[in-house]
Structure formats: structure tokens, C-alpha cells
Design a protein around this motif. Sequence first.
Motif, PDB file in Angstrom:
ATOM      1  N   ARG A  65       0.841  -1.196   0.000  1.00 33.21           N
ATOM      2  CA  ARG A  65       0.000   0.000   0.000  1.00 33.21           C
ATOM      3  C   ARG A  65       0.880   1.251   0.000  1.00 33.21           C
ATOM      4  O   ARG A  65       0.521   2.264  -0.569  1.00 33.21           O
ATOM      5  CB  ARG A  65      -0.960   0.018   1.192  1.00 33.21           C
ATOM      6  CG  ARG A  65      -1.898  -1.174   1.314  1.00 33.21           C
ATOM      7  CD  ARG A  65      -2.485  -1.607   0.010  1.00 33.21           C
ATOM      8  NE  ARG A  65      -3.387  -0.626  -0.585  1.00 33.21           N
ATOM      9  CZ  ARG A  65      -3.812  -0.668  -1.842  1.00 33.21           C
ATOM     10  NH1 ARG A  65      -3.435  -1.641  -2.639  1.00 33.21           N
ATOM     11  NH2 ARG A  65      -4.613   0.250  -2.305  1.00 33.21           N
ATOM     12  N   SER A  66       2.041   1.147   0.658  1.00 30.37           N
ATOM     13  CA  SER A  66       2.966   2.285   0.671  1.00 30.37           C
ATOM     14  C   SER A  66       3.495   2.570  -0.733  1.00 30.37           C
ATOM     15  O   SER A  66       3.726   3.728  -1.081  1.00 30.37           O
ATOM     16  CB  SER A  66       4.145   2.022   1.609  1.00 30.37           C
ATOM     17  OG  SER A  66       3.685   1.826   2.916  1.00 30.37           O
TER      18      SER A  66
ATOM     19  N   TYR B  56       1.849   2.164  -3.512  1.00 36.09           N
ATOM     20  CA  TYR B  56       0.791   2.947  -4.149  1.00 36.09           C
ATOM     21  C   TYR B  56       0.773   4.384  -3.616  1.00 36.09           C
ATOM     22  O   TYR B  56       0.613   5.346  -4.354  1.00 36.09           O
ATOM     23  CB  TYR B  56      -0.586   2.316  -3.911  1.00 36.09           C
ATOM     24  CG  TYR B  56      -0.917   1.213  -4.902  1.00 36.09           C
ATOM     25  CD1 TYR B  56      -1.421   1.531  -6.152  1.00 36.09           C
ATOM     26  CD2 TYR B  56      -0.720  -0.116  -4.580  1.00 36.09           C
ATOM     27  CE1 TYR B  56      -1.724   0.537  -7.068  1.00 36.09           C
ATOM     28  CE2 TYR B  56      -1.018  -1.122  -5.490  1.00 36.09           C
ATOM     29  CZ  TYR B  56      -1.524  -0.786  -6.731  1.00 36.09           C
ATOM     30  OH  TYR B  56      -1.815  -1.765  -7.642  1.00 36.09           O
ATOM     31  N   ALA B  57       0.922   4.508  -2.292  1.00 35.01           N
ATOM     32  CA  ALA B  57       0.857   5.834  -1.675  1.00 35.01           C
ATOM     33  C   ALA B  57       1.972   6.732  -2.203  1.00 35.01           C
ATOM     34  O   ALA B  57       1.737   7.897  -2.554  1.00 35.01           O
ATOM     35  CB  ALA B  57       0.943   5.715  -0.158  1.00 35.01           C
TER      36      ALA B  57
ATOM     37  N   GLY C 105       3.491   6.473  -5.019  1.00 36.21           N
ATOM     38  CA  GLY C 105       3.164   6.825  -6.399  1.00 36.21           C
ATOM     39  C   GLY C 105       2.111   7.915  -6.475  1.00 36.21           C
ATOM     40  O   GLY C 105       2.100   8.730  -7.380  1.00 36.21           O
TER      41      GLY C 105
ATOM     42  N   GLY D 233       1.174   5.617  -9.124  1.00 35.87           N
ATOM     43  CA  GLY D 233      -0.008   5.441  -8.280  1.00 35.87           C
ATOM     44  C   GLY D 233      -1.098   4.567  -8.856  1.00 35.87           C
ATOM     45  O   GLY D 233      -1.997   4.153  -8.142  1.00 35.87           O
TER      46      GLY D 233
ATOM     47  N   PHE E 158      -3.686  11.077  -0.746  1.00 36.48           N
ATOM     48  CA  PHE E 158      -3.263  10.264  -1.874  1.00 36.48           C
ATOM     49  C   PHE E 158      -4.407  10.205  -2.867  1.00 36.48           C
ATOM     50  O   PHE E 158      -5.387   9.508  -2.626  1.00 36.48           O
ATOM     51  CB  PHE E 158      -2.861   8.869  -1.414  1.00 36.48           C
ATOM     52  CG  PHE E 158      -1.753   8.897  -0.400  1.00 36.48           C
ATOM     53  CD1 PHE E 158      -0.468   9.217  -0.788  1.00 36.48           C
ATOM     54  CD2 PHE E 158      -2.012   8.648   0.932  1.00 36.48           C
ATOM     55  CE1 PHE E 158       0.555   9.270   0.143  1.00 36.48           C
ATOM     56  CE2 PHE E 158      -0.997   8.699   1.869  1.00 36.48           C
ATOM     57  CZ  PHE E 158       0.288   9.016   1.475  1.00 36.48           C
TER      58      PHE E 158
ATOM     59  N   ASN F 230      -4.866   8.739  -5.551  1.00 42.99           N
ATOM     60  CA  ASN F 230      -5.133   7.459  -6.197  1.00 42.99           C
ATOM     61  C   ASN F 230      -5.709   6.412  -5.253  1.00 42.99           C
ATOM     62  O   ASN F 230      -6.086   5.346  -5.672  1.00 42.99           O
ATOM     63  CB  ASN F 230      -3.831   6.918  -6.811  1.00 42.99           C
ATOM     64  CG  ASN F 230      -2.713   6.790  -5.780  1.00 42.99           C
ATOM     65  OD1 ASN F 230      -2.646   7.562  -4.840  1.00 42.99           O
ATOM     66  ND2 ASN F 230      -1.869   5.806  -5.941  1.00 42.99           N
ATOM     67  N   LEU F 231      -5.753   6.727  -3.958  1.00 46.67           N
ATOM     68  CA  LEU F 231      -6.268   5.742  -3.003  1.00 46.67           C
ATOM     69  C   LEU F 231      -7.686   6.109  -2.565  1.00 46.67           C
ATOM     70  O   LEU F 231      -8.128   7.249  -2.716  1.00 46.67           O
ATOM     71  CB  LEU F 231      -5.350   5.657  -1.780  1.00 46.67           C
ATOM     72  CG  LEU F 231      -3.899   5.230  -2.067  1.00 46.67           C
ATOM     73  CD1 LEU F 231      -3.122   5.121  -0.772  1.00 46.67           C
ATOM     74  CD2 LEU F 231      -3.836   3.924  -2.834  1.00 46.67           C
TER      75      LEU F 231
ATOM     76  N   GLU G 149      -8.821   4.282   2.768  1.00 49.49           N
ATOM     77  CA  GLU G 149      -7.388   4.085   2.940  1.00 49.49           C
ATOM     78  C   GLU G 149      -6.681   5.380   3.322  1.00 49.49           C
ATOM     79  O   GLU G 149      -5.761   5.385   4.129  1.00 49.49           O
ATOM     80  CB  GLU G 149      -6.787   3.509   1.657  1.00 49.49           C
ATOM     81  CG  GLU G 149      -5.896   2.330   1.954  1.00 49.49           C
ATOM     82  CD  GLU G 149      -5.277   1.750   0.708  1.00 49.49           C
ATOM     83  OE1 GLU G 149      -4.071   1.537   0.704  1.00 49.49           O
ATOM     84  OE2 GLU G 149      -6.026   1.518  -0.275  1.00 49.49           O
TER      85      GLU G 149
ATOM     86  N   PHE H  91      -4.588   5.143   6.706  1.00 46.70           N
ATOM     87  CA  PHE H  91      -3.198   4.788   6.402  1.00 46.70           C
ATOM     88  C   PHE H  91      -2.228   5.128   7.541  1.00 46.70           C
ATOM     89  O   PHE H  91      -1.494   4.274   8.038  1.00 46.70           O
ATOM     90  CB  PHE H  91      -2.731   5.469   5.112  1.00 46.70           C
ATOM     91  CG  PHE H  91      -1.713   4.671   4.352  1.00 46.70           C
ATOM     92  CD1 PHE H  91      -0.500   4.339   4.926  1.00 46.70           C
ATOM     93  CD2 PHE H  91      -1.976   4.242   3.060  1.00 46.70           C
ATOM     94  CE1 PHE H  91       0.439   3.600   4.228  1.00 46.70           C
ATOM     95  CE2 PHE H  91      -1.050   3.497   2.354  1.00 46.70           C
ATOM     96  CZ  PHE H  91       0.161   3.183   2.940  1.00 46.70           C
TER      97      PHE H  91
ATOM     98  N   LEU I 182      -0.044   2.626   9.944  1.00 49.29           N
ATOM     99  CA  LEU I 182       1.409   2.757   9.889  1.00 49.29           C
ATOM    100  C   LEU I 182       1.986   2.944  11.286  1.00 49.29           C
ATOM    101  O   LEU I 182       2.987   2.336  11.657  1.00 49.29           O
ATOM    102  CB  LEU I 182       1.743   3.973   9.027  1.00 49.29           C
ATOM    103  CG  LEU I 182       2.996   3.931   8.177  1.00 49.29           C
ATOM    104  CD1 LEU I 182       2.970   2.757   7.225  1.00 49.29           C
ATOM    105  CD2 LEU I 182       3.108   5.229   7.386  1.00 49.29           C
TER     106      LEU I 182
ATOM    107  N   TYR J  75      -2.083  -5.454   5.502  1.00 48.29           N
ATOM    108  CA  TYR J  75      -3.168  -4.530   5.239  1.00 48.29           C
ATOM    109  C   TYR J  75      -4.481  -5.302   5.218  1.00 48.29           C
ATOM    110  O   TYR J  75      -4.625  -6.287   4.496  1.00 48.29           O
ATOM    111  CB  TYR J  75      -2.927  -3.872   3.874  1.00 48.29           C
ATOM    112  CG  TYR J  75      -4.104  -3.105   3.358  1.00 48.29           C
ATOM    113  CD1 TYR J  75      -4.388  -1.832   3.836  1.00 48.29           C
ATOM    114  CD2 TYR J  75      -4.936  -3.658   2.388  1.00 48.29           C
ATOM    115  CE1 TYR J  75      -5.480  -1.132   3.352  1.00 48.29           C
ATOM    116  CE2 TYR J  75      -6.025  -2.963   1.911  1.00 48.29           C
ATOM    117  CZ  TYR J  75      -6.289  -1.699   2.394  1.00 48.29           C
ATOM    118  OH  TYR J  75      -7.367  -1.007   1.929  1.00 48.29           O
TER     119      TYR J  75
END
Lengths: 333, 498
Positions: A201-202, A204-205, A207, A275, B96, B98-99, B103, B107, B111, B118
Amino acid sequence: MTAWLPKDFWTRNETLVAGVVVLFCIIAMLSDPRFLTITTVSDLLRAAIVIGILAVGAMLVLVSGGIDVSFTAIAVFAMYASSVLFLAVWPGAPWPLIFAASIVFGALLGAINGFFIAFMGLPTLIVTLGTLSVFRGFLLTFIGSQRISDLPPAMRDFSRGVLARGTTEAGNFYSIPWAALALLFVIVMTWFILRKTMLGRSIYAIGGSVESARRIGINVRWTQFFVYVYVGALAGLAGIIHGSVGRMADPFSLVGLELSVIAAVVLGGARLIGGYGTLTGTLLGVALIVIVQNSLIVIGIPTTWQSVTIGLLILLGTGVPAYRAKRAASRAG
Amino acid sequence: MSSDHDTAFIDLRAITKRYSGVTALDSVDFTVQPGEAVCLAGENGSGKSTLIKIISGVEPATAGTVSIAGQERPVLNPRISAAAGVMVIFQDFSLFPNLSVAENIAFATQLSKHKRFYKSAVTRDIARSALDRIGVEIDLDVRVETLPVAQKQIVAICRALAAKAQLIIMDEPTTALTEKEVRRLQGIIRMLKEEGVAVIFVSHKLAEVLEVSEKVVVLRNGKKVAEGPASEFDTQSLAHHMTGRDVPEVPPSDVEAGAETLMQVAGLTKAGSFSDISFELKAYEVLGITGLLGSGRTSVAKALFGLVAPDEGTITVDGQVTPTGDPQAASMARIGYVPEDRLTEGLFLSQSILHNVTIGRLDAHSRGGFLDMAGLVAEASDWLKRLKVKAPDVTAPVQSLSGGNQQRVALARWLSRAPRVLILNGPSVGVDVGSKADIHDIIRDLAGQGIGIIVISDDLPELLATCHRILVMRDGRIIDTLDGKSVTEDQLARRLAS
């Protein structure tokens, strides 16, 4: 009625690419009914293994917001160096050991990319363009520029191993090699990393936004470093499979393939800005590229048109969604 | 005083910060109590960002002590600070795109718990409960890039809440919000305070957060120059403390009788954005166009400069009909346009001030096809001086300047072309109080030289300080024309909202 479909099903790149693949197969079947036989499919699958593994790696880099053009050089370096190494010290070594060596070589070379990109903060394209040349030049200058056809016997054994083989009623031979399992393994492992771990997931983050990632405490450097090491390891695996299945360690092979692989990944919906990118899309992109490269002739298009076709597919496959997004944005504004 | 320190969530004592010889903060004391909202005001370069960086652990202090939650923190980094409950919401929200919403919210929490794996169900639970806490409904599965600005801000707030924020620091929280969204934000802030969450607002536009704040702290040149209950401050006194001088806004002088008409707009219509826009602009006149977001004011501004092609209507400049929908024709007719979002529409951020100012003047400085660089530099330097741009030299990139100075560079570019009509869309968006007053001075000054100026803005004091006439737009139409001198801010606000 389509509640089981994801909400954005019809606007996704994957859908578009899958549609093109299906369309191509239908046209191919109409012009040659033998196209959709187990023989062709197993041929295509074999051709897709190496490109597929490389593409999964390239996708990971694109998702993290970078681009890697050196993975083919890594693959051929790792393959050739491990072949030479085992021929010199232990020609009778079992294949898993030779494979592991190639993977380690790949990971080490990937770590060099990772060092420059993650710890020195250099642009990914510049670094990998540089290492592409350096790795290849180093290989040809210091390790060897001869094709080696008498590989360690264990590598030949690996290439003989099949999951399934047979002869169709029409008398055509088909086989699915062990290497297909390697692709499957890579897919499952990468899926697990990307979907089920914070590390994935990181990626993606990062990106999506490097700055935001840093601010919420993602260790951007180590995550980037991991990406390039992982891609290097995958390249090492792809390289040794390429050598084993082809039964030849050819230091001039593979390099030059990187743009086709990146094309497959981009066709599958990964974006160069980072991403975005999925395994499904990547594999569909690989399928499309492999079909175009191997079967264009079936539907009556001369093979010289291959690169034109691939180019058009890229323009269409990435241009249409981009154009749609732009239209949507201008409507919203 | 000591009891203040005892209970404080954040307690900074005698904080000094130097960057290679420059003192950014000079022995500043700063406390925030649990559940308290504090306005941290100051112009660009006053040290407020540095203070935030120290609290959030991004930069270490050169001298002084930092205590968070009653514990002195000799070593501080973003992780430690976040673990103690300090969350910063930057102006860009640091999300983010794209998320998914879920999330984005969960996130940082995941973390900080050093989770390796996840789990989407856990993620959704965290996000859901954070949204529930402030009573907002947002689809958890959509990508953040598809959300409007106000909802992105809510996602950012929820992310801070999910991470067990005890203090939320908000950088410029209201700049991008409409009036209604600001009200909603104020409601959320009140809810947070009731739960004991403290808030620090870092802002230029303080009027909107002043009413939900308990305390105001003003920094100037790295020193704390004022501190007190929010009720004792108003926009005027804040501006005074921030700039160190009174910033009186002189109303514009009268347009000379018999000034010629520069621009005539007749029946300008574009389906879906505005219809039947007609007005005249005289030389020496400043005309305001206002309206809420979505009233069509920006589209009209763009249409005047040819960036939006209207379906019908004419624009006449100096008696000559200008083709519509053609920025080059507008530019030839000596109309200048300074866009609202100068960062993306108006300036070449990474290029030098010189290049930015003189881009429209290359033809005038051509010597037989070659550029007269010395002439260009002289002209650019002259403009920098006239507009009081604070910059080391003309080769510095524009992105190294503060918002106010960037806006002046954008102005200089058009002024160097000696425009007849200058259209300024949101001339002081994202600019601090001192620069704002300077920009208003420049506007009045330019009008005094005979340029016709159109100011498009929803900043009511700005309109009142600069405009002779104000056109009010709603749903794409001009619904009223008000006299800039006689109308009051209240009347204008009512006319806008009605």
C-alpha cells in the motif's frame, strides 16, 4: 443487475484491453479456426512467461512513480553471470541453486538502481538508462560475449519439466512448462505484497504523492529501495528462465525488449505519473502484446506491421481513457 | 501563568530557530491548552511555518524547550510528534489522490501501529468511525481525486482524528472553501473542541476562524508581537499587528467626469455559464464583478479575454469590435488578464522573474531578430522596483517568491505591455495582509493613470476598497449594479446571498 461488477467496470482500462484481446481472438478464429486450440494457447503462454514476469516488475516501478528501463539488462546479466559461474565452479549444481544465484544477482543489480534512486534521489529514468548501458557493457566486456549452449544440465532438466503435455486429435503437440508456475508464483506473491501488506500500500501511496507519503511517516527511501531490488530479483528470475527454456545463455538477448514490456504495462492501465496499475491490467496488457507479436500473421497482417500495431494500440489504449478523463474534468469545471 | 504551562498540551518556551545565520524565530513562547483553538497569524516570513515545523518535529529548534502532553521532548521528529497526537493538515491536504477515502483516512493510523499487513475491513472500520465522529457521510470506496475540495479537507480531518489527534494544525483551512463550506467547517471545529481536541489555525484569512477560536497569537519577523483572547481582535487590529503598521484602505478617488469609455460589452451569452452580460468600462475606472462560486463570474472574466468563447454578444474596445474567443485578439486590443490561479494559469513557476515579466515583450526588444538582453533586464528590473517586488534579482525563479510577490510579477508582465483594460481575477487570493494592501494601492494607482480595471473577486472588503462600481452576478446574470462608495459590506453580502 450488474451489482457484482465494480462501479467503474465499464470505464476501466482493463475492460478496454480485455475487449481488444477478445476481439482479436474472434477475428483470428474467423480467419483461421485452428487459432483457438490448446496448441496455440500453450505456445502463447510459453511466450508470455518471461515478458509476464518482467512486466509485473515494471508495473511495480510505475506504480511507485518511477520508470525502469534497465531490467532487461539486469535479466541478461544475472542469467549469463550465474550460468558462467556454475559452469566454472559446479556444473552439476541443482537448478534451484542456479535460479537462486540468478535471482540474487538480479537483486544486487536492482539494489544499485535503488541506491541511486532512493538514497541519492536521482531521477529514475536517468539512473536506469545509465545502468542499462553499464550493466550490459560490463557483462560483454568482463564476463563474456560468447553464446553458451552447453549450459549446466540441471537447467536443461528444468526446461524439460512440464506441467501438462499431450497431442491434440489433429496431431499437434502441446506442453505447458514448469516455468508457467514461476509466473504464477510471481503473480501471487506480488498480488499479496500489493494488496495485503502495508509495504504494498505504501508503494501505491508513494506513487500517489511522495510528499504526502513522507508526511504521514512512510519510509519512502526503503520502500523505493525495496521496489528496485524486487524488480531486479524478478528480472534475475525472468532471465534464468529465458536462458533455461531457450537452452542457451545469449548475452545479446532480452535487451531491447524493455519498451515492449513497458508498453504492455501501460496498456494495462498503469500510468507513468505513478499510483495507478493493477496486476489484472498488466497481465491483459502482456496477453495483448504477446498475441500481437505472435499471431498477427494469423489474421493476415504481415509481421512487419507488428510495431505499428503495438504503437496504435498504445495510442488508443492509453489515449482513449486520457481523453475521457479530460472531457470529464472540463465538464466538471 | 505557571498553571497555564502545567495544563498545556503544547508548551514551547523561548524557542529560537536560526537557518544559516537568519533568525526565523526569536525566543518565542507558545502554549495550546487541550480543546483550545488558537489562531496563529503572521505574514509570509513571519515565522509561523517555522513554528509549526518545530511543533510537528520536521525541524529541530536551535534553542528553547518543547513539551508535548506534559512531557519535555528534547528529541523530536514527525513520528514522535504524531505519536503524541500532533497532526498537521497542510494546505494541499497531503492526501493520496489514487487511493480510496477509507485508505486515506486509515493509512497513517495503520502505519503508526507498525502493522505489516493490510486488512481492508479494519481500514474501513477506522475510516467509518472517524467519519461518524464528525457526523459526515462520504463513500468510503471512491478515490479521493474525485472528491471536491471541501470533502478532501474532511478526509484530511478524519485522518487526523483516526490517528488519535490531540492537536490538529490547519494551514490556510478556508482559502479554497465557499461560505457555506466554511460554516460547516466551523461546526466540525466546535465538535472537535468539545471532545478536547485542540486546533491551531495558520491563516491569512482570519475573520472566518476568529469566531471559533479562543486565542490569537501574532508573529512578526520571528517575534511574538501580540497574544490575547480572540474576542479582543478584529480584522483591523490583526492586520495592524501582522504588518506593524496600520493598513488603512483608502476608498478609490472619483472617476473624472467625461472620461472616455474604454470597453463596451453587449449581450455576452454562453449557454450554461452566463447570459446577457452588458456593461461599460471607462478609463480611470475600477469595476468590480462579484458573485458566489458558480455564479459565472470567472467564466465572464475568461470570456472578456477570449479564453472562453461566448455564443453571442460583442466586446468593443476603443470603439473597435474585438473578435470573441480569441486571447490573441484580446491581447492585441490591449486587454490584460491576470488569472485567479496564477500558479497553474498565469506564471512559469520554475523560470526566472525576468522571463516571466518579459515574455510578452520579446518583440519590442528585438534587434534585427536577436534579443536585446540588456534592454530586457533593464525593463524587468524597473518593473520590480515600481511594484516593490521583494526578490534577490531578476534571475531568481518565480516559485522562490511569496504569494504577494508572485502576484506582482504576474501584474508586471501585463503592465509592461501598457494595457488599456486590465482584468484581475482574484487579485489577492492567497496573499498576506500587507501585500494585499499593496496590491490594492497598485490597482488604485493604475486606475489613476487611466487604465480601466476589472476586479473579479468574492472578497468583499477588497471590492469596497478598490471599486467604483460593483456588478453582482447570480446564476450567470448581472442582478445588480452597486455604487462602490455608498454600499456597505453588509449590504453587499446580503445582495450576494439573497
